[in-house]
Enzyme design. Structure first.
Site, short mmCIF file in Angstrom:
data_model
loop_
_atom_site.label_atom_id
_atom_site.label_comp_id
_atom_site.label_asym_id
_atom_site.label_seq_id
_atom_site.Cartn_x
_atom_site.Cartn_y
_atom_site.Cartn_z
N ASP A 150 0.83 -1.20 0.00
CA ASP A 150 0.00 0.00 0.00
C ASP A 150 0.87 1.26 0.00
O ASP A 150 1.84 1.35 0.75
CB ASP A 150 -0.86 -0.04 1.28
CG ASP A 150 -1.92 1.02 1.33
OD1 ASP A 150 -2.85 0.95 0.51
OD2 ASP A 150 -1.82 1.93 2.18
N GLU A 159 8.90 -18.61 -4.14
CA GLU A 159 8.47 -17.62 -5.14
C GLU A 159 7.56 -16.55 -4.56
O GLU A 159 6.46 -16.29 -5.05
CB GLU A 159 7.76 -18.29 -6.32
CG GLU A 159 8.67 -19.18 -7.14
CD GLU A 159 7.97 -19.75 -8.37
OE1 GLU A 159 8.64 -19.84 -9.40
OE2 GLU A 159 6.79 -20.10 -8.30
C1 GLC Z 1 -4.21 3.03 -0.47
C2 GLC Z 1 -5.43 2.15 -0.30
C3 GLC Z 1 -6.57 3.00 0.15
C4 GLC Z 1 -6.19 3.64 1.46
C5 GLC Z 1 -4.90 4.41 1.35
C6 GLC Z 1 -4.36 4.78 2.68
O1 GLC Z 1 -4.35 3.93 -1.50
O2 GLC Z 1 -5.69 1.47 -1.49
O3 GLC Z 1 -7.76 2.28 0.27
O4 GLC Z 1 -7.21 4.51 1.87
O5 GLC Z 1 -3.91 3.66 0.73
O6 GLC Z 1 -3.88 3.64 3.33
#
Ligand code: GLC
Ligand code: CA
Length: 535
Positions: A201, A269
């Site tokens: 993320d 992997e």
């Molecule tokens: C990313 C996630 C989103 C979240 C953001 C903050 O973009 O996909 O859903 O709100 O990060 O963590």
């Protein structure tokens, strides 16, 4: 044909756990719910699932506010449920990708709680970005959070902490070695539990430079960084070139370390895909250099118009840029942060585009519900939960529309998702979109996806590059057709509102909508439709 390693040309199904299936009648999806539906997932013909966060969280941002990254939130079950989900997925030859959130923690994480109780300049505060106020009492800079409102929140002793997202999501200070050590512990924890990879993320956000420098247009920048805010693409791209807190060179050092960690699990992997929305597009390729991550999301298709020039550019650029680092592209039409593709470009267009991208080299990501052709849920403001809605005082509606739970079957809402009231309401108009209904209808979007993914595996995975046949620069240069060949398959998409003739040869394998006729030795492709031919 099989490609090796497994992730290279995989189809990956994104599950938003809260919206998938509720096993215990509390109105929210959970891990045992997912486990109980793995046969359905397998029947789609996908290779892996990516699970959005299910960790301990106060859920201020749909679980992307993590309070304990090495445990399961009770709303989703417990660690035993996670283990069972992984075991059952593997039993069906489905890989499991977990979502890791390294840019920030929840303010409920013990580190942040300790930071609040500690003094300015303390080791505890040094894990986050705490700064003193300006002399006039204002925050250290003028940045606007991606969810709206200031990027800074003041604590009792007058210091401010940085949060690029919600105020409950304090950004971590990656210059502090403790932070990386803790994340490596988390990566190992989930790998040891059995996961096969990670979706990272905000992968481009970890390193901040110039934290004390103002931005000339902080609100414009914040809007440009949101997938659910429509904006002219030139305007957006110009703003994206000016982000002071994303895509700093230092992030790559982190991923080189992580790559070593992944590779130390010989025979496993382990893969990772970066959520890195960066500009110019060439920068994305840095995340997939040989000693870094395996894939990086291409966000262009989430905002691209249904237009042959636009789509040709996106596809061509993504393939050729990735080739410079020996990587394959990724393709995603929907995710939990953007409007659903059927609502954004239209139902027939969404099917046509899906069939078009399923033929391309690289990995295809499918957001649960996309296979049904689901539109965005229609919500009242009183239903909304996305922090963006609140932080912009309702000016931006937020992402809840894409997160409405899946309709499984039956005639009345919530269509088998739960025995209780679902956390977001499902509208009665979704009756025709239930999995049960679509399974019974050979012309449904669900059957199109299943058939396409089967054919993709049979004829296209591992089939090498594409040769353009029709585009603004190839063939008859018609502005309504896009076409390429790959291996034994020719893919033709008609983007216009009328039928179009094309020269494609071979036997029709699949069409996204309508019927393909033959006329004077040519194939007639239906409006807003894609067809595959086997030569
Ligand atoms: C990313 C996630 C989103 C979240 C953001 C903050 O973009 O996909 O859903 O709100 O990060 O963590
Ligand atoms: Ca539940």
């Amino acid at each position: 044909m099989n490609s090796s390693p497994w992730w290279k040309e995989a189809t990956i199904y994104q599950i938003y756990p809260r919206s998938f299936f509720d096993s215990n009648g509390d109105g929210e999806g959970d891990l045992p719910g997912i486990t109980s539906k793995l046969d359905y997932v397998k029947s789609l013909g996908v290779d892996a699932i990516w699970l959005s966060p299910f960790y301990t969280s106060p859920n201020k941002d749909g679980g992307y506010d993590v309070a304990n990254p090495r445990d399961v939130d009770p709303r989703f079950g417990n660690l035993e449920d996670a283990r069972e989900l992984i075991t059952q997925a593997h039993r069906r030859n489905l890989r499991v990708i977990a979502d890791i959130v390294p840019n920030h923690f929840s303010d409920q994480h013990e580190w942040f709680q300790a930071a609040l109780k500690s003094k300015r300049g303390s080791k505890e505060r040094g894990r986050f970005h705490f700064y003193d106020a300006n002399e006039d009492g204002t925050p250290p800079n003028n940045w606007i959070s991606l969810f709206g409102g200031p990027s800074w929140t003041q604590v009792e002793d007058g210091q401010f902490y940085l949060h690029l997202f919600d105020s409950t999501q304090p950004d971590l200070n990656w210059e502090n070695p403790e932070v990386n050590a803790d994340f490596e512990k988390t990566l190992r924890f989930w790998i040891d539990l059995g996961v096969d990879g990670f979706r990272i993320d905000v992968a481009h956000g970890l390193i901040k430079e110039d934290v004390l420098t103002n931005h000339p247009d902080p609100q414009g920048l914040s809007n440009a960084l949101r997938l659910d805010v429509a904006m002219d693409s030139d305007e957006r791209n110009a703003l994206l070139l000016t982000v002071p807190y994303f895509d700093r060179q230092g992030v790559h050092e982190i991923y080189r370390k992580w790559r070593k960690l992944f590779d130390s699990y010989t025979g496993r992997e382990i893969m990772a895909v970066a959520e890195a929305w960066v500009h110019p597009p060439v920068n994305a390729t840095r995340y997939v250099r040989a000693d870094e991550l395996h894939q990086v999301f291409n966000f262009d298709l989430l905002t691209a118009e249904f237009d042959s020039d636009v789509l040709f550019d996106v596809v061509e650029r993504s393939i050729s840029l990735n080739a410079t680092v020996n990587a394959l592209p990724t393709w995603a039409l929907s995710n939990h942060d953007s409007p659903r593709v059927a609502s954004r470009i239209g139902d027939e267009q969404a099917r046509a585009l899906a069939l078009f991208v399923f033929g391309l080299p690289g990995s295809a990501y499918v957001f649960a519900g996309q296979e049904l052709g689901l539109p965005d849920g229609q919500l009242q403001d009183s239903d909304r939960q996305d922090p963006t809605f609140f932080r912009t005082n309702g000016a931006i509606k937020g992402r809840d529309g894409a997160r409405v739970p899946l309709p499984w079957g039956g005639d009345t809402k919530p269509f088998g998702f739960s025995t209780a009231k679902p956390w977001l309401p499902i509208s009665q108009s979704w009756k025709d979109f239930t999995i049960e209904n679509e399974l019974a209808d050979p012309k449904s979007s669900l059957h199109l996806y299943k058939n396409a993914l089967e054919l993709r595996k049979e004829f296209l995975v591992g089939a090498g590059g594409i040769t353009w046949l029709e585009s603004s620069q190839h063939g008859h240069k018609s502005d309504s057709l896009l076409s390429y060949s790959r291996g034994a398959i020719t893919v033709v998409m008609n983007l216009s509102d009328s039928t179009k003739e094309c020269d494609a040869e071979g036997k029709l394998l699949i069409v996204s909508g309508g019927t393909v006729d033959a006329r004077d030795g040519k194939k007639v492709i239906p409006a807003r439709s894609t067809a595959w031919f086997l030569t």
